[in-house]
Design a protein around this motif. Structure first.
Motif, PDB file in Angstrom:
ATOM      1  N   UNK A 239       0.783  -1.176  -0.194  1.00 31.65           N
ATOM      2  CA  UNK A 239       0.028   0.035  -0.004  1.00 31.65           C
ATOM      3  C   UNK A 239       1.026   1.411  -0.104  1.00 31.65           C
ATOM      4  N   UNK A 240       1.831   1.549   0.989  1.00 31.10           N
ATOM      5  CA  UNK A 240       2.427   2.545   0.892  1.00 31.10           C
ATOM      6  C   UNK A 240       3.574   2.865   0.028  1.00 31.10           C
ATOM      7  N   UNK A 241       4.249   1.829  -0.163  1.00 32.16           N
ATOM      8  CA  UNK A 241       5.559   1.980  -1.005  1.00 32.16           C
ATOM      9  C   UNK A 241       5.146   1.869  -2.589  1.00 32.16           C
ATOM     10  N   UNK A 242       4.332   0.723  -2.907  1.00 32.99           N
ATOM     11  CA  UNK A 242       4.347   0.577  -4.288  1.00 32.99           C
ATOM     12  C   UNK A 242       3.091   1.220  -4.686  1.00 32.99           C
ATOM     13  N   UNK A 243       1.890   0.998  -4.067  1.00 34.25           N
ATOM     14  CA  UNK A 243       0.648   1.523  -4.499  1.00 34.25           C
ATOM     15  C   UNK A 243       0.653   3.147  -4.560  1.00 34.25           C
ATOM     16  N   UNK A 244       1.370   3.621  -3.571  1.00 32.30           N
ATOM     17  CA  UNK A 244       1.402   5.286  -3.316  1.00 32.30           C
ATOM     18  C   UNK A 244       2.403   5.659  -4.527  1.00 32.30           C
ATOM     19  N   UNK A 245       3.455   5.104  -4.770  1.00 32.46           N
ATOM     20  CA  UNK A 245       4.205   5.626  -5.859  1.00 32.46           C
ATOM     21  C   UNK A 245       3.266   5.961  -7.258  1.00 32.46           C
ATOM     22  N   UNK A 246       2.776   4.685  -7.347  1.00 30.56           N
ATOM     23  CA  UNK A 246       1.941   4.612  -8.645  1.00 30.56           C
ATOM     24  C   UNK A 246       0.920   5.779  -8.504  1.00 30.56           C
TER      25      UNK A 246
ATOM     26  N   UNK B 138      15.205 -10.942  -5.889  1.00 38.24           N
ATOM     27  CA  UNK B 138      14.462 -10.280  -7.057  1.00 38.24           C
ATOM     28  C   UNK B 138      13.628  -9.355  -6.746  1.00 38.24           C
ATOM     29  N   UNK B 139      12.863  -9.634  -5.732  1.00 44.73           N
ATOM     30  CA  UNK B 139      11.857  -8.573  -5.052  1.00 44.73           C
ATOM     31  C   UNK B 139      12.657  -7.443  -4.691  1.00 44.73           C
ATOM     32  N   UNK B 140      13.610  -7.805  -3.808  1.00 45.47           N
ATOM     33  CA  UNK B 140      14.320  -6.861  -3.150  1.00 45.47           C
ATOM     34  C   UNK B 140      14.661  -5.764  -4.474  1.00 45.47           C
ATOM     35  N   UNK B 141      15.246  -6.244  -5.615  1.00 44.87           N
ATOM     36  CA  UNK B 141      15.692  -5.169  -6.540  1.00 44.87           C
ATOM     37  C   UNK B 141      14.445  -4.369  -6.819  1.00 44.87           C
TER      38      UNK B 141
ATOM     39  N   UNK C 251      11.601   1.026  -6.365  1.00 39.19           N
ATOM     40  CA  UNK C 251      10.288   1.605  -5.899  1.00 39.19           C
ATOM     41  C   UNK C 251      10.712   2.604  -4.903  1.00 39.19           C
ATOM     42  N   UNK C 252      11.681   2.253  -3.870  1.00 39.34           N
ATOM     43  CA  UNK C 252      11.923   3.429  -2.903  1.00 39.34           C
ATOM     44  C   UNK C 252      12.813   4.407  -3.263  1.00 39.34           C
TER      45      UNK C 252
ATOM     46  N   UNK D 151       8.981   0.049 -16.330  1.00 41.92           N
ATOM     47  CA  UNK D 151       9.840  -0.916 -16.265  1.00 41.92           C
ATOM     48  C   UNK D 151       9.450  -1.814 -15.046  1.00 41.92           C
ATOM     49  N   UNK D 152       9.221  -1.198 -13.930  1.00 41.95           N
ATOM     50  CA  UNK D 152       8.950  -1.873 -12.692  1.00 41.95           C
ATOM     51  C   UNK D 152       7.898  -2.682 -12.876  1.00 41.95           C
ATOM     52  N   UNK D 153       6.751  -2.337 -13.927  1.00 40.37           N
ATOM     53  CA  UNK D 153       5.674  -3.172 -13.901  1.00 40.37           C
ATOM     54  C   UNK D 153       6.094  -4.646 -14.640  1.00 40.37           C
ATOM     55  N   UNK D 154       7.116  -4.506 -15.612  1.00 41.89           N
ATOM     56  CA  UNK D 154       7.515  -5.505 -16.346  1.00 41.89           C
ATOM     57  C   UNK D 154       8.315  -6.422 -15.361  1.00 41.89           C
ATOM     58  N   UNK D 155       8.925  -5.718 -14.501  1.00 35.91           N
ATOM     59  CA  UNK D 155       9.919  -6.703 -13.742  1.00 35.91           C
ATOM     60  C   UNK D 155       9.018  -7.382 -12.835  1.00 35.91           C
TER      61      UNK D 155
END
Ligand code: MSP
Length: 516
Positions: A357-364, A413-416, A421-422, A457-461
């Protein structure tokens, strides 16, 4: 790593006396991530992903009897439950094999006939008959030695094994010791993680014991073709699925996809896959799988997951609360793939809120709303070549990501992805688009373009892990996902392929926050 031309990945076929739980889901989601990753990398036609159910043997027959059902009715219902669970987790298997299917039984019979005539490297018959007496654990569907037991009980099933005495057919594993050791040491048959490989090599060193591959007392099994008194040992039956599902040795699929690139499982059943199965393949004169990967076992809030403790989590429980993609993320992000870990149920809300919610969703959502506000919802035209000022190096990220994916280090891979995102969130905080809007529209355009393109590109990753989220983001960025995601990987990873002026669509929040 050399570029793969085809990729065949399997999960264990799960016993149907159990209902699907997140232990099964863990392996199956991981296999799905690999399959989806290779589909983008080498094309969907070159990838085959197999899962299924293991439906014979004493354990299943007993479970059916307990419910007053015929084994057939019982296994039909149980297999359907696995399929439903996998649908709810967006598992994109190419085939679901059931060991009670005719196509499977035919191949097992074929293997028996071939094994009966085969000779070991020492010139002995591969299969021989012998009287056997041993302690059998039905839970494991395997014989145990005194050394395997703790206080006389099987430590995995907490039950005393039964004494079984009968005449069986045996597979002469001992004659394959040398060959198997050599194949593992040279990496021709790779076993990972490294520690597990050493365990298997240690086991071979102590000497392989021949294994009984038929049963007299178990009626619910595939009959041995040349001896009607006997049925096939359930593990021999089950392991054959990896080839029977391809249609046997003469099929097109077999020719294209065998040997398997990865057999995925937890450490509990590594021995069967790293010793018995390779020896059986050697006896049949067939190529060995390239990699047998045993991931760790996880506990739930520190305890073994078990019906008796009552802490078994069904995939549905998580999917209905968090959604499909978030569940996939929560399963794979908790601990290193390959090590044991704990699945802490009470931490899930926090992880969901923080990472999704905070990091990923919020960025978008904030990037989209700023694009709407400052550029009427259109991708702005950038003014500077990005590498002149943009500190992100997505190429390095892609390289690290590919390395981790090739080595099944899913959490890394998720960390990358999350570092990325961060970094984007920090970039927004540093560049302050709301101030740039009053001071420098050109720089603002660059900043917003960089963000939108990095999100793309994050979405592709993230596609292999969270396929629906990837599609959602593609739609938000103004694409038709089915069309866009069909492009070549080199195009998808190309910086600045997000078309200028493309209309952005704000959608629903990707990951609505949980407020407790
Ligand atoms: N039927 C055999 C496999 C035959 S394959 C030719 C079998 N089935 S099983 O239903 O018991 O599945 C075992 C597998 O389920 C494990 O190897 C692992 O993939 C998965 N897991 C079950 N519980 C798990 C955990 N608690 N943690 C991690 N994986 C788990 O064995």
């Amino acid at each position: 790593m050399a570029k793969k031309e085809k990729f065949y990945v399997t999960t264990p076929i799960y016993y149907v006396n159990d209902v699907p739980h997140i232990g099964h889901a863990y392996t199956t989601v991981a296999a799905d991530v690999l399959a989806r990753y290779y589909r983008i990398m080498i094309g969907a036609d070159n990838v085959y992903f197999l899962t299924g159910t293991d439906e014979h043997g004493a354990k299943i027959a007993q479970a059916a009897e307990k419910q007053n059902k015929s084994p057939k009715a019982f296994t039909d219902e149980a297999a359907a439950k696995f399929q439903l669970a996998w649908d709810s987790l967006s598992i994109s298997y190419d085939d679901f094999i059931r060991t009670t299917e005719k196509r499977h039984k035919e191949i097992v019979v074929d293997f028996w006939n071939k094994l009966k005539d085969a000779k070991t490297p020492k010139g002995n018959p591969v299969v021989y008959e012998d009287e056997y007496e041993g302690l059998y654990c039905i839970g494991c569907e395997s014989f145990k030695t005194e050394d395997d037991l703790v206080d006389g009980k099987c430590p995995d099933h907490n039950k005393e094994p039964e004494l079984v005495k009968e005449k069986n057919y045996f597979l002469r594993l001992q004659d394959y010791e040398k060959k198997l050791k050599e194949l593992i040491e040279t990496g021709e048959l790779n076993i990972l993680p490294e520690g597990k490989k050493n365990e298997i090599l240690g086991l071979i060193k102590t000497g392989l014991k021949d294994v009984a591959i038929s049963r007299q007392k178990v009626k619910w099994g595939i009959p041995v073709p040349f001896d009607k008194e006997q049925t096939t040992y359930v593990w021999i039956d089950a392991l054959s699925n990896y080839i029977s599902a391809l249609g046997g040795l003469k099929s097109k699929l077999y020719k294209k996809f065998w040997p398997a690139d990865v057999h995925l499982m937890a450490k509990d059943i590594l021995k069967f896959h790293a010793v018995i199965w390779p020896c059986m393949l050697l006896a049949l004169d067939l190529p060995l799988p390239k990699l047998v990967f045993a991931h760790g076992f996880f506990t739930i809030d520190g305890q073994k997951m078990s019906k008796t403790i009552g802490n078994v989590i069904a995939p549905d429980e998580l999917v209905s609360k968090y959604g499909t993609d978030a569940t996939r993320y929560l399963l794979l992000s908790q601990f290193g793939f390959g090590t044991d870990g704990d699945f802490a149920k009470e931490r899930l809300d926090d992880i969901y809120n923080a990472a999704l919610a905070n990091e990923f969703g919020n960025l978008v959502s904030r990037t989209v709303s700023m694009t709407e506000k400052y550029f009427s919802g259109q991708v702005p035209k950038y003014n500077v070549e990005y590498d002149k000022f943009f500190q992100f190096d997505l190429q390095t990220d892609w390289n690290r990501y590919d390395f981790f994916m090739a080595n099944l280090k899913f959490d890394e891979a998720l960390n990358v992805i999350w570092e990325n995102i961060r970094r984007c969130n920090a970039y927004i905080d540093k560049e302050k688009p709301w101030e740039l809007n009053n001071t420098d529209k050109d720089v603002l355009a660059d900043v917003m373009y960089n963000l939108l393109e990095t999100i793309r590109q994050t979405a592709i990753m993230i596609l292999p892990f969270m396929p629906q989220t990837c599609e959602e983001i593609m739609k938000i960025l103004g694409y038709k996902p089915e069309k866009e995601l069909n492009k070549k990987i080199s195009e998808l990873r190309q910086w600045s392929s997000l078309p200028l002026d493309q209309k952005i669509n704000s959608g629903e929040a990707l990951f609505p926050r949980f407020n407790d």
